[in-house]
Structures are given as structure tokens and as C-alpha cells.
Design a protein around this motif. Structure first.
Motif, PDB file in Angstrom:
ATOM      1  N   UNK A  24       0.809  -1.224   0.000  1.00  0.00           N
ATOM      2  CA  UNK A  24       0.000   0.000   0.000  1.00  0.00           C
ATOM      3  C   UNK A  24       0.840   1.271   0.000  1.00  0.00           C
ATOM      4  N   UNK A  25       1.949   1.336   0.731  1.00  0.00           N
ATOM      5  CA  UNK A  25       2.764   2.558   0.641  1.00  0.00           C
ATOM      6  C   UNK A  25       3.248   2.871  -0.774  1.00  0.00           C
ATOM      7  N   UNK A  26       3.507   1.840  -1.558  1.00  0.00           N
ATOM      8  CA  UNK A  26       3.907   2.072  -2.954  1.00  0.00           C
ATOM      9  C   UNK A  26       2.751   2.677  -3.738  1.00  0.00           C
ATOM     10  N   UNK A  27       1.558   2.125  -3.553  1.00  0.00           N
ATOM     11  CA  UNK A  27       0.373   2.661  -4.230  1.00  0.00           C
ATOM     12  C   UNK A  27       0.120   4.106  -3.801  1.00  0.00           C
ATOM     13  N   UNK A  28       0.247   4.361  -2.485  1.00  0.00           N
ATOM     14  CA  UNK A  28      -0.004   5.712  -1.991  1.00  0.00           C
ATOM     15  C   UNK A  28       0.977   6.714  -2.599  1.00  0.00           C
ATOM     16  N   UNK A  29       2.222   6.316  -2.707  1.00  0.00           N
ATOM     17  CA  UNK A  29       3.264   7.208  -3.186  1.00  0.00           C
ATOM     18  C   UNK A  29       3.142   7.477  -4.684  1.00  0.00           C
ATOM     19  N   UNK A  30       2.860   6.461  -5.458  1.00  0.00           N
ATOM     20  CA  UNK A  30       2.945   6.582  -6.917  1.00  0.00           C
ATOM     21  C   UNK A  30       1.600   6.565  -7.652  1.00  0.00           C
ATOM     22  N   UNK A  31       0.541   6.035  -7.031  1.00  0.00           N
ATOM     23  CA  UNK A  31      -0.654   5.701  -7.809  1.00  0.00           C
ATOM     24  C   UNK A  31      -1.917   6.467  -7.415  1.00  0.00           C
ATOM     25  N   UNK A  32      -2.085   6.786  -6.112  1.00  0.00           N
ATOM     26  CA  UNK A  32      -3.362   7.311  -5.660  1.00  0.00           C
ATOM     27  C   UNK A  32      -3.726   8.659  -6.270  1.00  0.00           C
ATOM     28  N   UNK A  33      -2.731   9.450  -6.678  1.00  0.00           N
ATOM     29  CA  UNK A  33      -3.049  10.760  -7.246  1.00  0.00           C
ATOM     30  C   UNK A  33      -3.878  10.641  -8.533  1.00  0.00           C
TER      31      UNK A  33
END
Length: 928
Positions: free
Chosen positions: A30-39
Motif C-alpha cells: 500500500x505505501x507504494x500505491x499511496x506514493x505513486x498511484x493514488x493521485x
């Protein structure tokens, strides 16, 4: 090569990794998704329909591919390919620094370990898109108790007053009687009241039963044919009615107007709204043929505008079907279903599958004219039969005045309808008709008649006459030999030879008759002119059986192929008495032919052709070249589970759809229409976005009132007129427009209705009111539209008509509406051009409006006519003329200072200038 490189990189990472490490989604992924994907793929935004912050949405994948992750399969998981590809246009994230080798390693190992994503760990919850006020069943609120019941006149006022009291506001004083009369008359009919109507209302409203006076006015206005003309315009705005097709080649739809006339008639007859819906979707099944013009009111590409290649044809068909689905759903349901053509709806609970399932209901509808079935078709058929019998009798009588064959007088040329050959009376039992040549193909005769000296047709089979012929082309019930003397006319009741250009027929009577005339025709109904005998011989057998020629084609005037001009009747050789009798018969013939043409004319309407439905497939990204699974007709799945089998016939599909939409239990249908009615009375609906009741629409200003009105609407039998009556008789509607700065500071848009929200009347009302006050308005209803431009369709070059007469003085709703071309004068007043649905006309104020209304030829002509009307009524007295102008235009007497100012204007510039000034006044142009 790109894919091979990506997986080589993954392989190298796998070698360097410590085997056996377990990836934890919350800690590692999830931290990877938050950093790169959620925007781009989170709660606020979901590019390519991909959302990665909720488990259920992430595993569904996005547009253009399947699931983003295939647990346990690195090579088939698009997520890993997207973050490792060397294609800069495809690599994710698209901008900035990409994922590190360690992050890619973590995602890869997570997929290998079956992409475990525990339940209950999502930071966001998927919103319940059905949890929206308009998607829920209609409630049954009771009118609220209010502290001042003396103000209220009906339950509407209780809801409005309760809202005002909660907001610390109070209603405005009531409008005076004349102000209300002018307002309600313009509102319901689009025309101002006459001075005589004002006088009558004031006399009645000053009596003790003044409430009855108000009710009587409303009842009178709702019964007026002008009501339907006014309120049909609101509907036509929504459904994008126009008389041209639109797009680049904006050609005419010459038969669109029957739908417009249907809508006017439907409003005038107060057709229950649920039936109004059904008629517009499946009117061909319920005796309202023109009503289905609703389905195809939008723009459409014509065959000649579409490329001949298959992809272009498929795309054009998809666009046409899309317009139908959009028209149905936004008009009746207030939903933007068309947004789901390429992907699931971003905001409302409408999937892409839902969209194509709705398309399947109308996939057999074609944009085309259709012959209408008159409601009195049976009566017409009976009347037509009687007219044909009388016309045949007239023809037979006229034939008595034709010259004898073979006596040197030229007889009329052969024609396809009916020919008569007279000869000296002879006793005989047999007649032979021999054909030597035709104008085309095998000869055909619809009826061969032989008349005795008493005028009786003795050739009829019913009298025992037998028939023989040369070869016969037998087509069952159409070209059989028995039909040549059955007494019926027309191609479908005729004999045809089987030899090109020749053939013969012999009639043998049951007894000897003294005969003197033979009549015959190719097709008495006039539909066919081929297979006509142009060279023939008629022979009669004497009592010994010897054949004698009594007539042939040699003494007829020259036969001219393809000449349709009737040959004038010849009076050669007739006595004065015979000429008079022949003239009487000819007049009767012409009268009967006109009546027959009118009664047998089959009208057409641009109301759609219906055929076997197309097979509808879900289209990837809305692309007709990327079909996926086939879908069957089904309504929006979030609202109901109604569906039909894929082989359901075309009309059955539309019936099912109409029944679902018109159901009183549907949460949207009645609400949407009630809101449209309210909007047209107050300028804005209880829901401001009248065609969007979805989650992106505005919430209702008075939700309990909307549901109460909806309940009243369905319980009253879906009566639109009953809704009008209730609204315009309310104290809310009867308020003045008096300003209140304190109230305006809280509610500048008057959404809570602390006063009546005055607004400018629409373009059609301005034009119609000018014509009415000028005494020039033509109140003829219906029919083909009058011209606003020098042409009725085309690419460009629409020169406006400036001066109107005849049909051009009808109400503006009867104008020929050219899509994308606004009326030269009144188009500036926010009159829609039919290109898009107009749920609500937005009121603008521009210099062009003032310039058009002051300087146009139309205004100058109506001003002159208005002045002429008043001067005819009042010859010399200028003060009385001024008073009369004010009474007609503004429904009041002028004030003293107005009279003084008007006198100087009239004396210096003429009465027409005063009329012109009043046409440009706010008092004339605004609802009071």
C-alpha cells in the motif's frame, strides 16, 4: 522486445531477492500505491477507470484491459508490465521518477505470492451510489404545520412557508389582480390577456366569491387551444425538436411536424403523462403513430454523409442509437445514461453494460419517415369505397357522350384508367377483346365491362357470364382470369396475359343482350400505367356466331408514352342538351376525384421505421470495432431486474421499456416531470438541474414538497393540467415580485420563494404577443412549418425572412425550425437551436436583443399595424388612442406622466413610435 526486456529485469530482481520473505500488503504494497498511484487512481480521480485504493475496484482493472493483477502470474499481470516497460508513453507513473528496483521487486513478489489483499484494511470505503435521494422511493410527506395559516391557500404554501420560517424569512404581499391575470395568462398560453378579459376579471374578482374568479380564469386558460401551443414548446426544447437533420448537410425533415402537432394536441387533451410516455416510445402499438417522432428528434447523419466502408457505417449507427438512448433517459428519467457509452458512469450507478442493454430496447428503430395510420382508417376505407362506386358511375355516364367508334371522329387517346368504346347496338352473346400491342410487357386489364342499351353491365360474372382467354399469368388473388369481370377495379383485381404485348379475352353471356358499349382499363385506381393495351380490336359475334369488328384503336388520338396530363373532354358532335349534361357530370367527376384523393392520401411523419433489432454488443471503450459480449434488452440494473430474451421482437422491446419508465413506482419518472412543470412556472425547478437527477445534479430546495407533488401527480391520474391548477392558484404563485434586500442577502436566487421570481418571457412569447397586440396573429393550428429563412435546409446561406404575411403570422411554434440556425430577431432571446437538449433556457441580456427588438423590420411592421388597429378603433382622440395602446400592450391605463410623455412622442413621431417603445419596455417583456 519491450516485454522481453521487462521480464528480464524482473528475473534479475528475483535472483537478488532473499527467498522466502513474505510480502504484507499494508506494510509493503500500500505505501507504494499511496506514493505513486493514488493521485491518478484513488478516491478523487480514477484515470482509465482504474482505482487502487479499494480492493474490489483494484482487482476489476480499468478500461482497455482486464484485471490489473492475476494472482500468482507475473507475466499476465498488467500492473507489473506498466511499471517496468521502457515505452515512455505507457510506463506508470507517467511523470516524475518511476518505481525503484526495490519497489518493483516488492510488487513482483506480492503477485507471485497470490497478491494477498486482506479484507477490512482499505483506508476508504466504496461509496454506495444508490444512496441518493432521487433513487429512493417517493415518500409520502404530510403538509407541515405553520404559524400563519391565513396566508396559505393550499398544501404547496404550507411547504413553502415552513421553509421560509426555518430560514427566518416571510412571504411577499400578494400581487394585485391584474398583475396575477397577466402573469398566469402569459404563463399558461404564451399570450397576454385582452383588455376585455381584464375588465371581466376585475368585475368578477371584486365580488364576494373572488376565489371563484381566479379559478374560472385558470379553467378557461387550461381549456384554450393556446395552452397546448405554449406548453408543447417547453417539451420540444427538452427533446431537441427541429425540422432539419443537423450536421454538415443540414437537410430538411419535411415530415417532422406531425410530432410537433401531436405534442400540442396531447397537452391540450391533458393526456395522462404515463400514457404520454408510452405513446412516444411505442405509439405505433397504441394508436398514436406520430408520437414516436420523439425517438428520433435528435440530429442524425444521412446515408450520403456516412462513408461507405463498414466501420463508418457501424459508427454512424452507434451514434444514432446513442441519441435515442440519451433522449429517452434524460427526458423521462433525468439521468445522463449516455455517459456510460465508453465506461461505467463516473458518478451514478449505471454500468457500461446497462447502457448497451438499454440500447438493445431500441436497436430496431431507424431514423426515417413512416406512413401514418389515421385513427379513422376504417371509416375512410368505407367512404373511399362509396366514392369509387359513384365515380365509376359518373365515368360510365360520361362514356355515353363519347363518339361512336369507326365513324370518322377522332376519339380520346388510350389511357390507363378507363377507356370506353361505343358502337351501333347489336344483339349478341359473345364479345372478344384482342390485344395486339402494349406500352410495356404483358397486357393487363383490371375490368372488362359490356353495357346493354339500358346501361347495365352484362359482363359481370355474378350474372352468369363465362370468360375464356389466351394464356393467363396466374398470381393467386391478384391476376387470375376470374377477376376480369368480378366488378372490382385496381391492379390487385386484374387479369394478365402470359404473352408479351398480346393476348385475347372472350366474354360469353348467359343469354343474348343488345349491347352498345365496352369499357376497360389497366388500373382504375391510377397506380399503374405499364402493361397498357395501346393497339386492340373489339369484336362481337352475331346470332350465327360470325365475328364482326365493332371498334379498334385506329380512330383514337395518338398515344403518347409517359404523358400524365388528362385529355380534355370533347364536346364534338353533342347537342346542347347533351353538352350541358356532360358538363354537369364532368364537374361531379372532378369533385369526386378531389374528395377521393384527400381521403385516400396516406400521410407520413418522421416517426421512425421499425425492423428486426440489431444484435447489440458491449463495446470496449465505446468502439464499434471492439465488440465484446452480446447483451439482451434490460433496464438499469441498479433500479430493477427487468430483462427480455435476446430474441424478443422489436415492438415488444419498446413496450416493455415504456411500461417500466411509466410505472408509478419508478422513483424518477414522476419526480422529473413534476419538477419540469414547477420550473416552467417559477423559472427554476425545485431541482435546478431539471435533466440531471443523478448524484452530480443539484439537491432539491424543497424535497418534501417535491415528493408531495409527485404523489399528487400520480394519484390524480398523471394529470398535467391538475398540477398547473394547483400551482397557479397557490399563494406562493400569487406573490408580488416586491424586492426585499434582507431576504435577497440570504437567498439571492429566490430558491426559497420569498417572492415571485420575475423573469423575461421567452422568444416565442415576445413574437406572438407582438403579433397579437398588432391584431395580426393567425391562430390557425398545425401543419407544415412556415419559413423563417429563404431555404429550409442545407450547408449555409440562410437568409432571414424579414417581412411576414399569410402563414408567417402564425404562432412561432409553427415555424420551420432549422437546426443550428437561430431566428434573426428572436434567436437572440435565448431561443434554442435544436442542437442540444435544453432543459432550462438560461436568460441572457445582450445589446443585440435591444437592437433587434427596436430596429428590425418585424418590429417596425408590427408597430405600424398596432397603431393602425388602434386608430381604426379610435379615430381622432390621441389621449384615448394612448390609453388604448397601454390597455392592449400592458393591460393597464397609463399614468398621468406617461400620458404627457406619450403625447409629445405621438405628435412628433406618430402613434407607431409609441407602440414600438412599449414593445421594448420591460413591462411588456417580463412576467409581472
Amino acid at each position: 522486445m519491450k516485454k522481453a526486456f521487462a521480464f528480464a529485469l524482473l528475473a534479475s530482481l528475483l535472483v537478488a531477492r532473499v527467498d522466502g520473505a513474505t510480502i504484507d500488503f499494508v506494510r509493503d504494497v500500500r505505501p507504494i500505491f499511496q506514493k505513486h498511484c493514488y493521485s491518478c487512481h484513488g478516491e478523487a480521480k480514477q484515470k482509465s477507470d482504474l482505482r487502487l485504493d479499494i480492493k474490489s475496484e483494484a482487482f476489476k482493472g480499468g478500461a482497455g484491459y482486464g484485471p490489473i493483477v492475476v494472482p500468482g502470474n507475473v507475466e499476465e499481470s498488467p500492473l507489473l508490465e506498466l511499471v517496468t516497460t521502457d515505452d515512455e508513453d505507457s510506463r506508470m507513473p507517467p511523470e516524475g521518477v518511476g518505481l525503484s528496483a526495490a519497489e518493483i521487486d516488492t510488487l513482483t513478489k506480492w503477485v507471485e505470492q497470490n497478491a494477498v489483499w486482506p479484507d477490512g484494511v482499505d483506508l476508504a470505503e466504496l461509496e454506495d451510489r444508490l444512496d441518493h435521494w432521487s433513487f429512493k422511493p417517493v415518500t409520502q410527506p404530510l403538509p407541515p404545520a405553520v404559524s400563519d395559516e391565513t396566508w396559505t391557500r393550499n398544501a404547496i404554501d404550507s411547504f413553502v412557508l415552513a421553509k421560509l420560517q426555518r430560514e427566518g424569512l416571510t412571504p411577499s404581499p400578494p400581487a394585485d389582480a391584474v398583475t396575477w391575470l397577466r402573469r398566469v395568462t402569459l404563463d399558461l398560453t404564451g399570450l397576454p390577456p385582452t383588455p376585455e378579459q381584464v375588465t371581466a376579471f376585475l368585475q368578477h374578482s371584486n365580488a364576494a366569491d373572488n376565489d371563484n374568479a381566479y379559478e374560472a380564469v385558470v379553467d378557461r386558460l387550461l381549456q384554450s387551444p393556446r395552452y397546448g401551443e405554449r406548453w408543447a414548446q417547453h417539451w420540444l426544447d427538452v427533446v431537441r425538436y427541429a425540422d432539419t437533420h443537423g450536421f454538415e448537410v443540414n437537410t430538411e425533415r419535411p415530415n417532422a411536424w406531425p410530432y410537433r402537432d401531436y405534442v400540442i394536441e396531447a397537452f391540450n387533451n391533458d393526456i395522462p403523462y404515463d400514457r404520454f410516455i408510452r405513446e412516444q416510445i411505442v405509439g405505433d402499438a397504441v394508436g398514436a403513430d406520430a408520437a414516436t417522432g420523439f425517438l428520433i428528434t435528435a440530429s442524425v447523419l444521412l446515408p450520403g454523409q456516412i462513408g461507405r466502408d463498414a466501420p463508418s457505417i457501424r459508427l454512424a449507427r452507434q451514434d444514432a442509437l446513442d441519441e435515442i438512448v440519451v433522449n429517452i433517459t434524460q427526458t423521462f428519467l433525468g439521468l445522463s445514461v449516455g455517459c456510460a457509452r465508453c465506461h461505467d458512469h463516473k458518478f451514478d450507478p449505471i454500468s457500461q453494460h446497462d447502457y448497451y442493454a438499454m440500447q438493445a430496447f431500441v436497436s430496431g428503430v431507424e431514423y426515417a419517415d413512416r406512413e401514418l395510420k389515421p385513427h379513422d382508417s376504417e371509416a375512410r376505407a368505407i367512404e373511399a369505397l362509396e366514392l369509387k362506386k359513384e365515380l365509376a358511375d359518373v365515368h360510365q355516364q360520361l362514356a355515353l357522350f363519347t363518339p361512336l367508334a369507326g365513324v370518322g371522329i377522332e376519339r380520346p387517346p388510350i389511357n390507363a384508367r378507363m377507356n370506353s368504346d361505343r358502337f351501333a347496338a347489336q344483339k349478341s352473346k359473345r364479345v372478344r377483346f384482342t390485344i395486339h400491342a402494349t406500352n410495356k410487357l404483358e397486357p393487363c386489364i383490371d375490368e372488362l365491362e359490356v353495357f346493354d342499351t339500358g346501361g347495365r353491365n352484362v359482363a359481370l360474372a355474378s350474372l352468369g357470364t363465362k370468360v375464356t382467354s389466351s394464356g393467363n399469368t396466374t398470381v393467386a388473388n391478384r391476376h387470375e382470369l376470374r377477376l376480369i369481370n368480378d366488378g372490382n377495379y385496381g391492379n390487385s383485381q386484374s387479369w394478365m396475359s402470359n404473352e408479351t404485348g398480346k393476348g385475347w379475352v372472350v366474354l360469353e353471356f348467359d343469354e343474348t343482350h343488345e349491347i352498345e358499349r365496352v369499357a376497360w382499363g389497366r388500373d382504375r385506381e391510377g397506380k399503374f400505367a405499364d402493361r397498357l393495351a395501346i393497339d386492340y380490336t373489339i369484336e362481337v359475334a352475331d346470332l350465327e356466331g360470325q365475328w364482326t369488328k365493332v371498334a379498334d384503336a385506329s380512330d383514337r388520338a395518338e398515344f403518347v408514352p409517359n404523358k400524365n396530363t388528362p385529355v380534355p373532354f370533347s364536346y364534338d358532335g353533342l347537342s346542347d342538351d347533351e353538352a350541358r349534361r356532360a358538363k354537369t357530370l364532368l364537374n361531379r367527376q372532378h369533385e369526386l376525384e378531389k374528395q377521393l384523393a384527400k381521403i385516400t392520401e396516406i400521410p407520413k411523419a418522421f416517426a421512425g421505421n421499425f425492423r428486426k433489432p440489431d444484435a447489440i454488443h458491449l463495446l470496449n471503450r465505446g468502439d464499434p470495432e471492439q465488440p465484446e459480449e452480446r447483451v439482451q434488452p434490460a433496464v438499469l440494473s441498479s433500479f430493477d431486474d427487468l430483462s427480455l430474451p435476446a430474441d424478443a421482437n422489436e415492438q415488444q422491446r419498446r413496450i416493455a421499456l415504456a411500461d417500466w419508465i411509466a410505472s408509478p413506482s419508478h422513483p424518477l419518472t414522476a419526480r422529473v416531470m413534476v419538477n419540469r412543470i414547477w420550473q416552467s412556472h417559477f423559472g427554476m425547478g425545485i431541482v435546478e438541474t431539471a435533466s440531471d437527477f443523478g448524484r452530480m445534479g443539484t439537491p432539491p430546495s424543497h424535497p418534501e414538497l417535491l415528493d408531495w407533488l409527485t404523489q399528487q401527480f400520480t394519484q390524480s391520474g398523471w394529470s398535467i393540467k391538475q398540477m398547473h391548477r394547483m400551482i397557479v392558484l397557490s399563494a406562493t404563485y400569487r406573490q408580488s415580485t416586491q424586492a426585499n434586500p434582507a431576504a435577497a442577502s440570504k437567498d439571492a436566487d429566490v430558491r426559497w420563494l420569498w417572492r415571485y421570481p420575475s423573469r423575461r418571457v421567452d422568444a416565442e412569447t415576445i413574437r406572438d404577443s407582438m403579433l397579437m397586440t398588432a391584431g395580426r396573429l393567425d391562430l390557425t393550428m398545425g401543419g407544415r412549418g412556415f419559413d423563417l429563412f429563404n431555404q429550409r435546409g442545407g450547408l449555409s446561406g440562410f437568409t432571414p425572412v424579414e417581412s411576414f404575411s399569410g402563414e408567417g403570422l402564425k404562432r412561432m411554434i409553427y415555424a420551420h425550425k432549422v437546426r443550428r440556425e437561430r431566428d434573426a430577431v428572436f434567436g437572440a432571446f435565448d431561443c434554442p437551436d435544436g442542437g442540444q437538449s435544453t432543459a432550462r433556457r438560461i436568460e441572457s441580456t445582450t445589446p443585440i436583443q435591444a437592437l433587434n427588438l427596436f430596429n428590425s423590420v418585424f418590429t417596425l411592421e408590427q408597430s405600424a399595424a398596432f397603431a393602425g388597429r388602434v386608430q381604426t378603433e379610435i379615430a381622432e382622440d390621441v389621449d384615448q388612442q394612448i390609453r388604448r395602446v397601454y390597455q392592449i400592450a400592458l393591460n393597464r391605463d397609463p399614468q398621468a406622466d406617461e400620458v404627457s410623455e406619450a403625447q409629445s412622442v405621438v405628435h412628433e413621431h406618430g402613434l407607431a413610435t409609441l407602440c414600438r417603445a412599449l414593445y421594448n419596455s420591460n413591462e411588456f417583456l417580463f412576467l409581472p
